[in-house]
Design an enzyme around this catalytic site. Structure first.
Site, PDB file in Angstrom:
ATOM      1  N   LYS A  81      -2.388   7.016   1.229  1.00  0.00           N
ATOM      2  CA  LYS A  81      -2.692   7.323   2.916  1.00  0.00           C
ATOM      3  C   LYS A  81      -1.471   8.337   3.617  1.00  0.00           C
ATOM      4  CE  LYS A  81      -1.997   3.989   6.752  1.00  0.00           C
ATOM      5  NZ  LYS A  81      -3.605   5.254   7.861  1.00  0.00           N
ATOM      6  N   ARG A  88       9.593  27.564  -0.023  1.00  0.00           N
ATOM      7  CA  ARG A  88       8.113  27.126  -0.057  1.00  0.00           C
ATOM      8  C   ARG A  88       8.127  26.992  -1.405  1.00  0.00           C
ATOM      9  NH1 ARG A  88       2.706  30.202   0.118  1.00  0.00           N
ATOM     10  NH2 ARG A  88       1.640  28.152   1.249  1.00  0.00           N
ATOM     11  N   GLU A  91     -16.472   5.618   6.140  1.00  0.00           N
ATOM     12  CA  GLU A  91     -15.984   4.883   6.714  1.00  0.00           C
ATOM     13  C   GLU A  91     -15.112   5.593   8.192  1.00  0.00           C
ATOM     14  OE1 GLU A  91     -11.177   4.820   5.313  1.00  0.00           O
ATOM     15  OE2 GLU A  91     -11.695   6.603   4.731  1.00  0.00           O
ATOM     16  N   ARG A 117       1.229  -1.216   0.056  1.00  0.00           N
ATOM     17  CA  ARG A 117      -0.362   0.236  -0.327  1.00  0.00           C
ATOM     18  C   ARG A 117       0.693   0.949   0.021  1.00  0.00           C
ATOM     19  NH1 ARG A 117      -4.640   0.493   4.406  1.00  0.00           N
ATOM     20  NH2 ARG A 117      -2.114   0.750   5.709  1.00  0.00           N
ATOM     21  N   LEU A 153      -9.847   4.866   2.593  1.00  0.00           N
ATOM     22  CA  LEU A 153      -8.754   3.692   1.956  1.00  0.00           C
ATOM     23  C   LEU A 153      -9.095   2.100   2.530  1.00  0.00           C
ATOM     24  CD1 LEU A 153      -5.954   4.996   2.675  1.00  0.00           C
ATOM     25  CD2 LEU A 153      -6.000   3.985   5.108  1.00  0.00           C
TER      26      LEU A 153
HETATM   27  N1  PDD Z   1      -5.873   4.258  10.088  1.00  0.00           N
HETATM   28  N2  PDD Z   1      -9.311   4.158   6.866  1.00  0.00           N
HETATM   29  C1  PDD Z   1      -8.341   4.742   7.682  1.00  0.00           C
HETATM   30  C2  PDD Z   1      -9.034   6.772   7.179  1.00  0.00           C
HETATM   31  C3  PDD Z   1      -7.778   5.055   7.685  1.00  0.00           C
HETATM   32  O1  PDD Z   1      -7.339   6.077   8.174  1.00  0.00           O
HETATM   33  C4  PDD Z   1      -7.681   3.595   8.886  1.00  0.00           C
HETATM   34  C5  PDD Z   1      -5.815   3.276   9.543  1.00  0.00           C
HETATM   35  C6  PDD Z   1      -8.134   2.896   7.955  1.00  0.00           C
HETATM   36  C7  PDD Z   1      -7.985   1.624   8.887  1.00  0.00           C
HETATM   37  O2  PDD Z   1      -6.886   1.054   7.491  1.00  0.00           O
HETATM   38  P1  PDD Z   1      -5.825  -0.544   8.099  1.00  0.00           P
HETATM   39  O3  PDD Z   1      -6.418  -1.902   8.267  1.00  0.00           O
HETATM   40  O4  PDD Z   1      -4.665  -0.263   7.341  1.00  0.00           O
HETATM   41  O5  PDD Z   1      -5.097   0.260   9.558  1.00  0.00           O
HETATM   42  C8  PDD Z   1      -8.934   2.778   7.858  1.00  0.00           C
HETATM   43  C9  PDD Z   1      -4.563   4.023  10.916  1.00  0.00           C
HETATM   44  C10 PDD Z   1      -4.509   3.261  11.966  1.00  0.00           C
HETATM   45  C11 PDD Z   1      -4.103   5.548  11.496  1.00  0.00           C
HETATM   46  O6  PDD Z   1      -3.950   6.716  10.593  1.00  0.00           O
HETATM   47  O7  PDD Z   1      -3.515   5.201  13.153  1.00  0.00           O
END
Ligand code: PDD
Length: 287
Positions: free
Chosen positions: A151, A101, A183, A52, A207
């Protein structure tokens, strides 16, 4: 004991790790991240996070400065140096510090990326009272940008969402767009109705959770029915169960949405069972 962190090829006490004020992660949120769970001193789903990460970097036209093997060495070195048993490793890669910047991306030949990794201990990873009792969520409008599949470190709106939840006496917020849940602020969202697990289908709207992929695979292997589609808050409030998944919360039941109790108002059977399977399987496959 001061934590040892990784910064651009060096292992340093956290207080000595410094980056430029011109870093584009700082100025423009021009960076991506991953959080990999650490269970019993081992990395959960490491390959999934690396894949990812590569995708996030590629979608933003950023190079990938480290191979999977190099990343594994760094992750393991940090685990060892910090005696980490349960918790996670945070990794962030930004487009670097061009020394000024500018909206235009810098030339990667002259501006190396910034790579940061650090450990975060969580002794309650397995015995989290939230997993035992479930969490309460509120719903709020999803006001994030349109590429939530990447991400990125632009987490202001998710932070605001968690603060809105806190102000309402709840634990987290589910984000709603065009009448349907996308989500959670930092996790994927699910409901269970008549034994069927329902969660939003993958697209740029959410995500692509690494925990989500594993949990859905385990659910299907356990002959549970899974439907990947959007659902509304009303449907969630009328569901038998609800839950979230993430690398930090694994599978955690949701027992209340916008003040309405889900099912009996206590965790049901499906989410705790999935959590159990997830932890058992992750223990086996962690590296
Ligand atoms: N967050 N959706 C969002 C918006 C997220 O930020 C995350 C993860 C998930 C779950 O993804 P995964 O199963 O790969 O952790 C879904 C991480 C844990 C964080 O920002 O701390």
């Amino acid at each position: 004991m001061s934590r040892i962190v990784y910064l651009n090829g060096e292992y340093l006490p956290e207080g000595e790790a410094k980056i430029s004020i011109f870093d584009r992660g700082f100025l423009m949120a021009d960076g991506v991240y991953e959080v990999t769970s650490v269970l019993d001193g081992k990395l959960v789903d490491f390959d999934g996070h690396v894949v990812r990460l590569a995708r996030s970097l590629g979608e933003l036209d950023m190079g990938n400065p480290l191979s999977k093997e190099e990343l594994l060495v760094i992750h393991r070195e940090l685990l060892m140096r910090n005696d980490l048993v349960n918790g996670g490793i945070y990794l962030q890669i930004t487009r670097g510090a061009p020394g000024d910047r500018d909206f235009v991306f810098p030339d990667p030949e002259t501006t190396p990326q910034t790579v940061v990794l650090f450990t975060q201990s969580n002794p309650d990873l397995l015995n989290n009272p939230k997993a035992e009792n479930g969490i309460k969520v509120i719903s709020i409008a999803d006001e994030r940008w349109g590429r939530r599949d990447i991400k990125t470190v632009q987490l202001l709106y998710p932070s605001m969402g968690k603060m809105m939840a806190k102000a309402a006496g709840c634990d987290d917020a589910w984000l709603v767009e065009d009448g349907a849940v996308t989500e959670g602020t930092s996790n994927n969202a699910y409901i269970v109705k008549g034994g069927k697990i329902i969660t939003r289908n993958l697209s740029n709207d959410i995500l692509h959770g690494i925990t989500r992929a594993a949990v859905l695979r385990f659910a299907r292997e356990a002959q549970m029915e899974v439907e990947e589609r959007a659902f509304t808050i009303e449907e969630a409030q009328a569901a038998d169960e609800a839950f979230i998944t993430s690398a930090t919360m694994f599978v955690t039941p949701v027992v209340e949405i916008d003040g309405a109790a889900i099912g009996s108002g206590k965790p049901g059977n499906v989410a705790p069972r999935l959590r159990e399977i997830y932890i058992e399987e992750s223990r086996k496959s962690a590296i």
